[in-house]
Design an enzyme around this catalytic site. Structure first.
Site, mmCIF file in Angstrom:
data_model
loop_
_atom_site.group_PDB
_atom_site.id
_atom_site.type_symbol
_atom_site.label_atom_id
_atom_site.label_comp_id
_atom_site.label_asym_id
_atom_site.label_seq_id
_atom_site.Cartn_x
_atom_site.Cartn_y
_atom_site.Cartn_z
ATOM 1 N N GLU A 51 0.906 -8.502 11.426
ATOM 2 C CA GLU A 51 0.591 -7.620 10.557
ATOM 3 C C GLU A 51 1.324 -7.531 9.297
ATOM 4 O O GLU A 51 2.263 -8.277 9.505
ATOM 5 C CB GLU A 51 1.308 -6.195 11.303
ATOM 6 C CG GLU A 51 1.419 -5.323 10.051
ATOM 7 C CD GLU A 51 0.482 -4.594 9.739
ATOM 8 O OE1 GLU A 51 -0.366 -3.916 10.306
ATOM 9 O OE2 GLU A 51 0.177 -4.230 8.468
ATOM 10 N N PRO A 58 -5.435 -4.733 1.266
ATOM 11 C CA PRO A 58 -5.203 -5.335 1.857
ATOM 12 C C PRO A 58 -5.448 -6.149 3.090
ATOM 13 O O PRO A 58 -5.972 -7.659 3.168
ATOM 14 C CB PRO A 58 -3.574 -4.774 2.729
ATOM 15 C CG PRO A 58 -3.847 -3.618 1.723
ATOM 16 C CD PRO A 58 -4.477 -3.856 1.300
ATOM 17 N N HIS A 104 -8.400 3.170 19.769
ATOM 18 C CA HIS A 104 -7.602 1.703 20.655
ATOM 19 C C HIS A 104 -7.767 1.714 21.997
ATOM 20 O O HIS A 104 -8.159 0.326 22.478
ATOM 21 C CB HIS A 104 -5.792 2.549 20.300
ATOM 22 C CG HIS A 104 -5.332 1.983 19.149
ATOM 23 N ND1 HIS A 104 -4.550 3.794 19.149
ATOM 24 C CD2 HIS A 104 -5.193 1.712 18.328
ATOM 25 C CE1 HIS A 104 -3.722 3.534 17.862
ATOM 26 N NE2 HIS A 104 -4.852 2.074 17.371
ATOM 27 N N GLN A 153 0.411 -1.109 -0.017
ATOM 28 C CA GLN A 153 -0.570 0.106 0.499
ATOM 29 C C GLN A 153 0.509 1.919 0.229
ATOM 30 O O GLN A 153 2.155 1.527 0.029
ATOM 31 C CB GLN A 153 -0.686 -0.037 1.119
ATOM 32 C CG GLN A 153 -0.351 -0.104 2.581
ATOM 33 C CD GLN A 153 -0.868 -1.016 3.641
ATOM 34 O OE1 GLN A 153 -1.723 -0.852 4.017
ATOM 35 N NE2 GLN A 153 -0.302 -1.376 4.175
ATOM 36 N N ASP A 166 -9.565 -0.447 6.123
ATOM 37 C CA ASP A 166 -11.200 -0.266 6.058
ATOM 38 C C ASP A 166 -11.226 -1.836 4.819
ATOM 39 O O ASP A 166 -9.984 -2.098 4.422
ATOM 40 C CB ASP A 166 -11.569 0.681 5.033
ATOM 41 C CG ASP A 166 -11.724 1.892 5.713
ATOM 42 O OD1 ASP A 166 -11.750 1.457 6.985
ATOM 43 O OD2 ASP A 166 -10.643 2.961 5.411
ATOM 44 N N GLY A 182 -2.893 -11.855 8.081
ATOM 45 C CA GLY A 182 -4.029 -12.526 9.233
ATOM 46 C C GLY A 182 -4.660 -13.711 9.109
ATOM 47 O O GLY A 182 -4.896 -14.404 9.775
ATOM 48 N N ASP A 212 -7.971 -5.120 13.909
ATOM 49 C CA ASP A 212 -7.297 -3.676 14.581
ATOM 50 C C ASP A 212 -6.936 -3.663 12.725
ATOM 51 O O ASP A 212 -5.969 -3.416 12.119
ATOM 52 C CB ASP A 212 -6.501 -3.439 14.917
ATOM 53 C CG ASP A 212 -5.999 -1.988 15.298
ATOM 54 O OD1 ASP A 212 -6.407 -0.970 14.175
ATOM 55 O OD2 ASP A 212 -4.782 -1.328 16.045
HETATM 56 N N1 SPD Z 1 -11.196 4.145 7.994
HETATM 57 C C1 SPD Z 1 -9.803 3.686 8.659
HETATM 58 C C2 SPD Z 1 -10.663 3.084 9.682
HETATM 59 C C3 SPD Z 1 -8.738 2.319 10.142
HETATM 60 C C4 SPD Z 1 -9.386 1.562 11.029
HETATM 61 N N2 SPD Z 1 -8.034 0.865 11.887
HETATM 62 C C5 SPD Z 1 -7.077 2.077 12.084
HETATM 63 C C6 SPD Z 1 -5.504 1.084 12.858
HETATM 64 C C7 SPD Z 1 -4.961 1.894 13.956
HETATM 65 N N3 SPD Z 1 -4.595 1.644 15.291
#
Ligand code: SPD
Length: 276
Positions: free
Chosen positions: A104, A160, A60, A29, A156, A136, A153
């Protein structure tokens, strides 16, 4: 003068004034690290704001603490996505946690966060944490009945993370939880991303016996209105008891608190109507 706009729909967006910008193209990305006037450092992936120094605590804290409080003894925790480290930092506020796995897919996100977002990534080198740079979806194929809490976490559901919002993936999450296990996922904005929200929540509802959706106000996310869904096959996550409120008292948080926790699942009518 530089301005950055995140296009949240075809017709609206979030615009911030930027002091300095760093651009990295990773294998997965486009990564932007912006130093903004209003929100401090901001991490942007493929044009979508992921986190900012000023409001990251809200996301968080709200992704992590409800699930960790509801679990009676959350020793083993898995975070999927979350390469910035903010969720890991919150997870480690719970003294019962012995082991945190972070999975990740994009190593560059971890590197950029360690270098530029120290207040968010500062627990990634904690000895309780192991980092896996993996997809994942594949990671969960190897892990069965192991974790107490799994936190999704994710970015969108495009690019990925797309496959990680599907029923087959939530089934794998369920399979990776051991008895009494609980998962929590970010499930998008019910206001500006109605379809993403509805689809993710309904898929989770099909997989788990108990579930509940809750909201938080996050200024830099679409419409400022963000959702999370917590679910389990063994624990009725919609119930709250006195022990949970006791655990909550000792957490050092800025957004999450007893009043939010006791009314966690109070949703505006249009939001509950979307996921009935
Ligand atoms: N629209 C973006 C949404 C992001 C959600 N995840 C964020 C990760 C932060 N740790």
């Amino acid at each position: 003068m530089i301005w950055f706009t995140e296009y949240q729909t075809k017709n609206t967006g979030l615009t911030v004034k930027v002091k300095e910008a760093k651009h990295i193209q990773s294998k997965y990305q486009e990564i932007l690290l912006l130093d903004t006037y209003e929100y401090g450092k901001m991490l942007v992936l493929d044009g979508a704001v992921q986190t900012t120094e000023r409001d990251e605590f809200i996301y968080h804290e709200m992704l992590s603490h409800p699930a960790l409080i509801k679990h009676r003894n959350p020793e083993r925790v898995l975070v999927i996505g979350g390469g910035d480290g903010g969720t890991v930092r919150e997870v480690l506020k719970h003294p019962e946690v012995k082991q945190v796995h972070l999975c990740e897919i994009d190593e560059e996100v971890i590197k950029v966060s360690k270098e530029h977002l120290p207040t968010i990534s500062n627990q990634l080198d904690n000895p309780k944490v192991s980092i896996f740079v993996e997809d994942g979806n594949k990671f969960l194929d190897e892990r069965k009945s192991y974790y107490d809490v799994i936190l999704l976490d994710l970015s969108d559901p495009v690019g990925p993370a797309e496959a990680l919002f599907k029923r087959a993936f939530y089934e794998k999450v369920k399979g990776a939880l051991r008895e009494g296990g609980i998962m929590a996922a970010q499930t998008e904005s019910p206001f500006l991303q109605e379809l993403y929200f509805k689809t993710a929540v309904k898929e989770i509802q099909k997989v788990f016996k108990y579930y509940g959706t809750y909201l938080a106000f996050i200024p830099t996310y679409p419409a400022g209105m963000w959702s999370f869904t917590i679910a389990s096959d063994d624990v009725d996550v919609t119930k709250t008891d006195a022990k949970e409120l006791e655990k909550l008292k000792n957490l050092n948080t800025k957004y999450f608190c007893d009043k939010i926790y006791t009314s966690l699942f109070s949703l505006p009518k249009f939001v509950s109507d979307l996921i009935k």
